[in-house]
Design an enzyme around this catalytic site. Structure first.
Site, PDB file in Angstrom:
ATOM      1  N   LYS A   1      -2.312   0.429 -24.913  1.00 13.70           N
ATOM      2  CA  LYS A   1      -2.774   0.375 -26.194  1.00 13.70           C
ATOM      3  C   LYS A   1      -1.622   0.299 -27.234  1.00 13.70           C
ATOM      4  CE  LYS A   1      -7.640   1.870 -25.587  1.00 13.70           C
ATOM      5  NZ  LYS A   1      -7.732   2.411 -24.346  1.00 13.70           N
TER       6      LYS A   1
ATOM      7  N   GLU B   1      -0.619   4.924  -0.253  1.00  6.08           N
ATOM      8  CA  GLU B   1      -1.435   6.160  -0.735  1.00  6.08           C
ATOM      9  C   GLU B   1      -0.551   7.453  -0.608  1.00  6.08           C
ATOM     10  OE1 GLU B   1      -2.562   3.587   0.745  1.00  6.08           O
ATOM     11  OE2 GLU B   1      -4.967   3.465   0.659  1.00  6.08           O
TER      12      GLU B   1
ATOM     13  N   THR C   1      -4.610   5.920 -21.934  1.00  4.80           N
ATOM     14  CA  THR C   1      -4.266   4.524 -21.319  1.00  4.80           C
ATOM     15  C   THR C   1      -2.855   4.199 -21.506  1.00  4.80           C
ATOM     16  OG1 THR C   1      -4.973   3.467 -23.214  1.00  4.80           O
ATOM     17  CG2 THR C   1      -6.583   3.656 -21.438  1.00  4.80           C
TER      18      THR C   1
ATOM     19  N   ASP D   1      -7.791  12.968 -24.851  1.00  3.90           N
ATOM     20  CA  ASP D   1      -7.642  11.495 -24.670  1.00  3.90           C
ATOM     21  C   ASP D   1      -6.913  11.000 -25.590  1.00  3.90           C
ATOM     22  OD1 ASP D   1      -7.971   8.893 -24.216  1.00  3.90           O
ATOM     23  OD2 ASP D   1     -10.437   9.098 -23.623  1.00  3.90           O
TER      24      ASP D   1
ATOM     25  N   TYR E   1       0.731  -1.083  -0.050  1.00 10.70           N
ATOM     26  CA  TYR E   1      -0.179   0.096   0.115  1.00 10.70           C
ATOM     27  C   TYR E   1       0.818   1.254  -0.012  1.00 10.70           C
ATOM     28  CZ  TYR E   1      -5.057  -1.182   0.391  1.00 10.70           C
ATOM     29  OH  TYR E   1      -6.225  -1.547  -0.179  1.00 10.70           O
TER      30      TYR E   1
ATOM     31  N   ARG F   1      -1.781  -2.708 -18.787  1.00 13.02           N
ATOM     32  CA  ARG F   1      -3.375  -2.139 -18.719  1.00 13.02           C
ATOM     33  C   ARG F   1      -3.453  -1.070 -17.232  1.00 13.02           C
ATOM     34  NH1 ARG F   1      -7.597  -3.627 -21.210  1.00 13.02           N
ATOM     35  NH2 ARG F   1      -6.397  -5.033 -22.172  1.00 13.02           N
TER      36      ARG F   1
HETATM   37  N1  DSN Z   1     -12.192  -0.367 -25.141  1.00  9.60           N
HETATM   38  C1  DSN Z   1     -11.238   0.575 -25.499  1.00  9.60           C
HETATM   39  C2  DSN Z   1     -11.436   0.699 -26.960  1.00  9.60           C
HETATM   40  O1  DSN Z   1     -11.500  -0.592 -27.491  1.00  9.60           O
HETATM   41  O2  DSN Z   1     -11.171   1.572 -27.612  1.00  9.60           O
HETATM   42  C3  DSN Z   1     -11.610   1.937 -25.123  1.00  9.60           C
HETATM   43  O3  DSN Z   1     -11.983   2.054 -23.912  1.00  9.60           O
END
Ligand code: DSN
Length: 415
Positions: A227, A55, A224, A198, A53, A233
């Site tokens: 990707k 925080e 994120t 984003d 932990y 993730r």
């Molecule tokens: N699930 C993601 C995507 O496939 O674009 C976005 O959150």
């Protein structure tokens, strides 16, 4: 104390993991938001950091014993700053959707207006879809792409002047074109709105120098890390120094508790990989591969939404071929090719059975596939779509897919 291995102790979970590994190895993964992390990232994810932990933030924690956690989190922050030229970075958001909600809460008061892209034109659920929690808190107004598939900046400006948003939001999950951040920032300044991008889908392309970087221009940028950026993730928020305190407070204690430090270690490793010269080659090849698919699908007579692609993905209307997006997804699954059904702009069909499919090249490019393979894969996709009711034909394509993927082993060192 612990002596049991996963394989011996929990064969059910072990077997499911192995089956998924085999599925990833043998299939063609073309969902544009998916990728394959390196064994080094997997090692960090599976480390003892999951036990701790912590925080707070490096040097300012609420718990003892955080000296090594601090090293890990600081490295992740410093590397992200270097990649994106960011003034401030928070690496604790658990994923993209919470990162967006956190960013809204850092910048806005409930009831204030956000101007974001309509979902069917490539926006994301968290950009204002009525089913989301944030849509109940903020007032969202949606802009759309024009008939040529571009973001019409004159229309965006007119909407901004009319609705006086507190935040203008760009960055998309199915839009395949470049974004003109400087021009959008100008519109936001004219109406006194904050700017947020984003970049979840395109972060790796930005890191590799293949797409415009909004971080030095915009107030807040969320992403994120799993990707095109090819990390574990997770999520991340970057912002100008003047929003640093608000963003950090909005993450913790505003929305989250203890950060997932094993995951943050995975992010740090992926960021180190993204700073290597090879990553620039990777980003370049992702785009080259997507362009080949665009050319091939156009030859086969498909309608590519937004007129084509400048990034890693293509949104394709399959209905002129006599099937729906759902039918195409199912047929391609049977052929060992994974894509996702997707709404097209102003889709007359439903989200569960839309007109389009969305596919992309980040995962195939990680495997080392290039132009020759893309041409072959485009031809197989066309064959599967034309024969979507013929299970024997789809099984035959799946065999060919397996032959191809054997030549591009994914995790040869992973037992
Ligand atoms: N699930 C993601 C995507 O496939 O674009 C976005 O959150």
């Amino acid at each position: 104390m612990y002596t049991h291995s996963l394989k011996k102790f929990d064969p059910e979970i072990y077997t499911s993991i192995k089956k998924e590994q085999q599925r990833e190895e043998e299939g063609l993964e073309m969902i544009p938001s998916e990728n394959f992390v390196s064994p080094a990232v997997l090692e960090a994810l599976g480390s003892v950091l999951t036990n701790k932990y912590s925080e707070g933030y490096p040097g300012k924690r609420y718990y003892g014993g955080c000296e090594f956690i601090d090293e890990v989190e600081q490295l992740a922050i410093d590397r992200a700053k270097q990649i994106f030229k960011a003034e401030h970075v928070n690496v604790q958001p658990l994923s993209g959707a919470p990162a967006n909600l956190i960013a809204y809460s850092a910048l806005l008061k409930p009831g204030e207006t956000i101007l974001g892209m309509d979902l069917s034109h490539g926006g994301h659920l968290t950009h204002g879809h009525p089913v989301t929690f944030s849509a109940g808190i903020y007032h969202f107004v949606g802009y759309k792409t024009n008939a040529e598939g571009k973001i019409d900046l004159d229309n965006l400006r007119a909407m901004a002047l009319e609705h006086k948003p507190k935040l203008i939001l760009v960055g998309y999950s199915a839009y395949s074109r470049e974004i003109e951040y400087e021009k959008i920032k100008k519109i936001a300044d004219e109406v006194g709105a904050f700017t947020m991008a984003d970049i979840a889908h395109i972060a790796g392309l930005i890191a590799g120098g293949e797409m415009n970087n909004p971080v030095p221009i915009f107030d807040v940028v969320t992403t994120t890390t799993h990707k095109t950026l090819r990390g574990p993730r997770g999520g991340m928020i970057m912002c100008k120094e003047k929003f640093a305190k608000a963003v950090d407070k909005a993450v913790f204690p505003g929305m989250q508790g203890g950060p997932h430090e094993n995951n943050i270690a995975g992010k740090a490793v992926a960021f180190k990989e993204a700073l290597e010269p090879e990553f620039r080659e990777y980003a370049k090849q992702i785009k080259k591969n997507a362009k080949i698919l665009e050319t091939e699908f156009k030859k086969f007579g498909y309608k590519i939404c937004f007129g084509g692609t400048d990034n890693h993905l293509l949104l394709i209307d399959v209905t002129p071929k006599g099937l729906s997006g759902k039918e195409a997804q199912i047929a391609l699954d049977k052929a060992g090719i994974t894509v996702n059904k997707n709404m097209i702009p102003d889709d007359p069909r439903s989200p569960m059975d839309p007109s389009g499919i969305r596919l992309g090249t980040p995962a195939l490019t990680t495997r080392g596939m290039k132009e020759t393979e893309m041409k072959q894969i485009a031809a197989w996709i066309e064959e599967a779509i034309l024969n979507f009711k013929d299970d024997a034909k789809l099984a035959e394509i799946k065999n060919r897919v397996r032959g191809l993927t054997k030549k591009f082993p994914l995790y040869p060192t992973l037992k």
